[in-house]
Design a protein around this motif. Structure first.
Motif, PDB file in Angstrom:
ATOM      1  N   VAL A  14      42.691  93.773  61.301  1.00 56.11           N
ATOM      2  CA  VAL A  14      42.129  94.751  62.227  1.00 56.11           C
ATOM      3  C   VAL A  14      40.971  95.487  61.551  1.00 56.11           C
ATOM      4  N   VAL A  15      40.333  96.413  62.279  1.00 57.48           N
ATOM      5  CA  VAL A  15      39.225  97.170  61.714  1.00 57.48           C
ATOM      6  C   VAL A  15      39.720  98.006  60.537  1.00 57.48           C
ATOM      7  N   ALA A  16      38.796  98.394  59.660  1.00 52.24           N
ATOM      8  CA  ALA A  16      39.161  99.006  58.383  1.00 52.24           C
ATOM      9  C   ALA A  16      40.017 100.246  58.557  1.00 52.24           C
ATOM     10  N   GLU A  17      39.705 101.104  59.542  1.00 50.52           N
ATOM     11  CA  GLU A  17      40.467 102.350  59.666  1.00 50.52           C
ATOM     12  C   GLU A  17      41.905 102.125  60.094  1.00 50.52           C
ATOM     13  N   ASP A  18      42.224 100.921  60.578  1.00 49.01           N
ATOM     14  CA  ASP A  18      43.599 100.606  60.974  1.00 49.01           C
ATOM     15  C   ASP A  18      44.335  99.753  59.946  1.00 49.01           C
ATOM     16  N   HIS A  19      43.709  99.523  58.781  1.00 50.73           N
ATOM     17  CA  HIS A  19      44.398  98.750  57.757  1.00 50.73           C
ATOM     18  C   HIS A  19      45.703  99.423  57.367  1.00 50.73           C
ATOM     19  N   GLU A  20      46.691  98.595  57.112  1.00 48.73           N
ATOM     20  CA  GLU A  20      48.007  99.108  56.755  1.00 48.73           C
ATOM     21  C   GLU A  20      48.207  99.137  55.245  1.00 48.73           C
ATOM     22  N   ILE A  21      49.123  99.995  54.816  1.00 46.23           N
ATOM     23  CA  ILE A  21      49.610 100.006  53.447  1.00 46.23           C
ATOM     24  C   ILE A  21      50.988  99.361  53.449  1.00 46.23           C
ATOM     25  N   VAL A  22      51.233  98.484  52.504  1.00 47.96           N
ATOM     26  CA  VAL A  22      52.504  97.757  52.500  1.00 47.96           C
ATOM     27  C   VAL A  22      53.655  98.681  52.145  1.00 47.96           C
TER      28      VAL A  22
ATOM     29  N   SER B  76      56.847  95.066  59.301  1.00 49.87           N
ATOM     30  CA  SER B  76      55.455  94.634  59.423  1.00 49.87           C
ATOM     31  C   SER B  76      54.775  95.309  60.606  1.00 49.87           C
ATOM     32  N   ASN B  77      53.435  95.238  60.587  1.00 49.17           N
ATOM     33  CA  ASN B  77      52.573  95.616  61.706  1.00 49.17           C
ATOM     34  C   ASN B  77      52.717  97.077  62.122  1.00 49.17           C
ATOM     35  N   HIS B  78      52.170  97.945  61.267  1.00 49.18           N
ATOM     36  CA  HIS B  78      52.097  99.374  61.571  1.00 49.18           C
ATOM     37  C   HIS B  78      50.690  99.864  61.273  1.00 49.18           C
ATOM     38  N   PRO B  79      49.741  99.527  62.161  1.00 50.63           N
ATOM     39  CA  PRO B  79      48.316  99.795  61.892  1.00 50.63           C
ATOM     40  C   PRO B  79      48.031 101.255  61.556  1.00 50.63           C
ATOM     41  N   GLY B  80      47.246 101.434  60.481  1.00 51.18           N
ATOM     42  CA  GLY B  80      46.863 102.774  60.058  1.00 51.18           C
ATOM     43  C   GLY B  80      47.963 103.542  59.362  1.00 51.18           C
ATOM     44  N   ASN B  81      49.099 102.912  59.129  1.00 54.58           N
ATOM     45  CA  ASN B  81      50.239 103.600  58.528  1.00 54.58           C
ATOM     46  C   ASN B  81      50.808 102.748  57.388  1.00 54.58           C
ATOM     47  N   THR B  82      52.029 103.078  56.978  1.00 53.74           N
ATOM     48  CA  THR B  82      52.671 102.391  55.857  1.00 53.74           C
ATOM     49  C   THR B  82      53.953 101.735  56.346  1.00 53.74           C
TER      50      THR B  82
ATOM     51  N   GLN C 117      72.997 104.938  51.347  1.00 53.96           N
ATOM     52  CA  GLN C 117      72.450 104.238  52.496  1.00 53.96           C
ATOM     53  C   GLN C 117      72.483 102.740  52.242  1.00 53.96           C
ATOM     54  N   ASP C 118      73.130 101.992  53.100  1.00 52.39           N
ATOM     55  CA  ASP C 118      73.179 100.540  53.030  1.00 52.39           C
ATOM     56  C   ASP C 118      72.562  99.983  54.300  1.00 52.39           C
ATOM     57  N   LEU C 119      71.416  99.335  54.154  1.00 53.93           N
ATOM     58  CA  LEU C 119      70.645  98.861  55.302  1.00 53.93           C
ATOM     59  C   LEU C 119      70.407  97.374  55.121  1.00 53.93           C
ATOM     60  N   ASN C 120      70.797  96.565  56.121  1.00 47.99           N
ATOM     61  CA  ASN C 120      70.731  95.113  55.987  1.00 47.99           C
ATOM     62  C   ASN C 120      70.210  94.488  57.279  1.00 47.99           C
ATOM     63  N   ALA C 121      69.284  93.524  57.117  1.00 52.80           N
ATOM     64  CA  ALA C 121      68.817  92.684  58.223  1.00 52.80           C
ATOM     65  C   ALA C 121      68.177  93.483  59.348  1.00 52.80           C
ATOM     66  N   PHE C 122      67.331  94.446  58.994  1.00 47.17           N
ATOM     67  CA  PHE C 122      66.558  95.175  60.003  1.00 47.17           C
ATOM     68  C   PHE C 122      65.264  94.399  60.301  1.00 47.17           C
ATOM     69  N   ASP C 123      64.825  94.487  61.539  1.00 49.35           N
ATOM     70  CA  ASP C 123      63.531  93.951  61.943  1.00 49.35           C
ATOM     71  C   ASP C 123      62.716  95.119  62.491  1.00 49.35           C
ATOM     72  N   VAL C 124      61.749  95.566  61.718  1.00 49.03           N
ATOM     73  CA  VAL C 124      61.001  96.780  62.044  1.00 49.03           C
ATOM     74  C   VAL C 124      59.534  96.392  62.215  1.00 49.03           C
ATOM     75  N   THR C 125      58.988  96.575  63.431  1.00 52.12           N
ATOM     76  CA  THR C 125      57.625  96.122  63.669  1.00 52.12           C
ATOM     77  C   THR C 125      56.983  96.878  64.820  1.00 52.12           C
ATOM     78  N   HIS C 126      55.649  97.028  64.750  1.00 53.92           N
ATOM     79  CA  HIS C 126      54.811  97.544  65.832  1.00 53.92           C
ATOM     80  C   HIS C 126      55.227  98.937  66.304  1.00 53.92           C
ATOM     81  N   ASN C 127      55.542  99.808  65.368  1.00 53.41           N
ATOM     82  CA  ASN C 127      55.808 101.202  65.728  1.00 53.41           C
ATOM     83  C   ASN C 127      54.529 102.023  65.571  1.00 53.41           C
ATOM     84  N   GLY C 128      54.510 103.182  66.218  1.00 55.13           N
ATOM     85  CA  GLY C 128      53.293 103.995  66.236  1.00 55.13           C
ATOM     86  C   GLY C 128      53.022 104.740  64.943  1.00 55.13           C
TER      87      GLY C 128
END
Length: 374
Positions: free
Chosen positions: A62-70, A32-38, A1-12
């Protein structure tokens, strides 16, 4: 898998989830920005995969239950990601999934803790070497049900050389006093004995544990329903042909023994400047064969059973140790060789005996010890 220059944000759900039995190369991407997920999850990739030049950022305003994991990745990719990517808002820790480290690696001390995912076992393979930098903190998910505790098994080499002001820690995710509120619940969580399993050296393993703390382990849940909070045999276990260097090791609040050391290869070793306190079982239990061993300047206090129990067939030297207020005996010693027991303090064992020597050769030397019952 070769993956380059993706912009991944605000998914459920998670941001990017990668799994391959081949090489994975991910570069120049923003996740970035995937509340409650990784944001980035890698469950499989071949050794030699490259994850470089990416920016991975959580939004933890955001509130604690929506904190993200990097990130949450397999052991082989931990150094690759920490060394070569921008990681931001890592207050929930760098997550490590179950798996085997099959390469040489150094895990860096950073402004985040390493967190072993729930029920995940990590193994350092034979011929592989893992180095942990001073100040590094590894936390394990607290398993309070019958599901398996997490263990860290060394078949190769582990070098954890902390410093007095920057020890290496193995502890519970609920231990907010080391590394802060990593589980993100916003309260002062309470760690407990048995929250995780053990660090275990096996077979032909080797290593160095210097200024390393072990806390709140010793659990033995094996996944069989429904025995909750089962005790294991120790929080630190050596069942190997030789012992790692053991200097300034501290083991506290184990659900079982603080340490169980069984060295069989006939090579002399020592336990120096350690401290073993408030473990449910004995502070230290040592078994072995003909190798000479020495215990110098260790402390054993307020353990549920013996302070230290040492039974080997080789020569034993015990100098400058103290054993106080343990639930059973203070020092329990047996050897078919020479015993040198000097300048030790044994005190306050109302439910047992301060010093028991069941076997030692006639040329043993027992001198200048202070032994009392109060």
């Amino acid at each position: 898998q070769d993956l380059n220059a993706f912009d991944v944000t605000h998914n459920g759900g998670h941001g990017m989830v990668l799994n391959s039995s081949d090489l994975v190369n991910l570069s120049a991407s923003s996740i970035s920005n995937h509340p409650g997920n990784t944001n980035l999850v890698i469950t499989g990739a071949a050794a030699g995969s490259q994850i470089r030049g990416n920016v991975i950022e959580a939004n933890n305003t955001v509130v604690a239950e929506d904190h993200e994991i990097v990130v949450s990745v397999i052991p082989n990719l931990v150094q690759e990601i920490t060394d070569n990517n921008g990681l931001f808002a890592t207050d929930r820790g760098f997550r490590i999934r179950a798996g085997t480290l099959s390469i040489d690696a150094t895990w860096r001390a950073a402004d985040f803790e390493y967190v072993v995912e729930p029920n995940a076992d990590i193994t350092v393979a034979p011929d592989s070497e893992l180095t942990l930098e001073p100040g590094l903190i590894i936390k394990f998910h607290a398993e309070r049900s019958w599901r398996p505790d997490s263990d860290f098994t060394i078949q190769g080499e582990l070098n954890a050389e902390g410093q007095p002001a920057a020890p290496v820690f193995f502890t519970s995710l609920l231990d907010d006093t080391r590394g802060g509120d990593t589980n993100g619940d916003g309260v002062n969580s309470e760690a407990a004995p048995g929250d995780w399993g053990q660090l275990r050296f096996t077979g032909d393993s080797d290593g160095d544990l210097t200024h390393v703390w072990f806390l709140y382990g010793g659990g033995g849940n094996d996944g069989r329903c429904c025995n909750e909070r089962t005790a294991g045999d120790a929080m630190l276990k050596v069942a190997a042909e030789r012992a790692p260097t053991l200097d300034s090791v501290r083991a506290l609040y184990s659900q079982s023994r603080g340490a169980l050391l069984n060295v069989t290869g006939g090579v002399g070793w020592s336990l120096n400047n350690g401290h073993f306190e408030s473990n449910n079982g004995s502070g230290v239990e040592i078994n072995g064969e003909r190798a000479p061993i020495s215990l110098i300047n260790n402390g054993f206090r307020s353990n549920g059973q013996d302070g230290a129990s040492v039974s080997t067939t080789g020569e034993q030297t015990m100098t400058g140790n103290f054993s106080e207020d343990n639930g059973r005996h203070g020092l329990v010693i047996s050897t078919s060789d020479r015993l040198s027991l000097n300048a030790n303090l044994v005190d306050d064992h109302p439910s047992g005996t301060g010093l028991i020597i069941s076997n030692a050769s006639p040329d043993s030397v027992i001198d200048d010890n202070e032994i009392s019952d109060a």
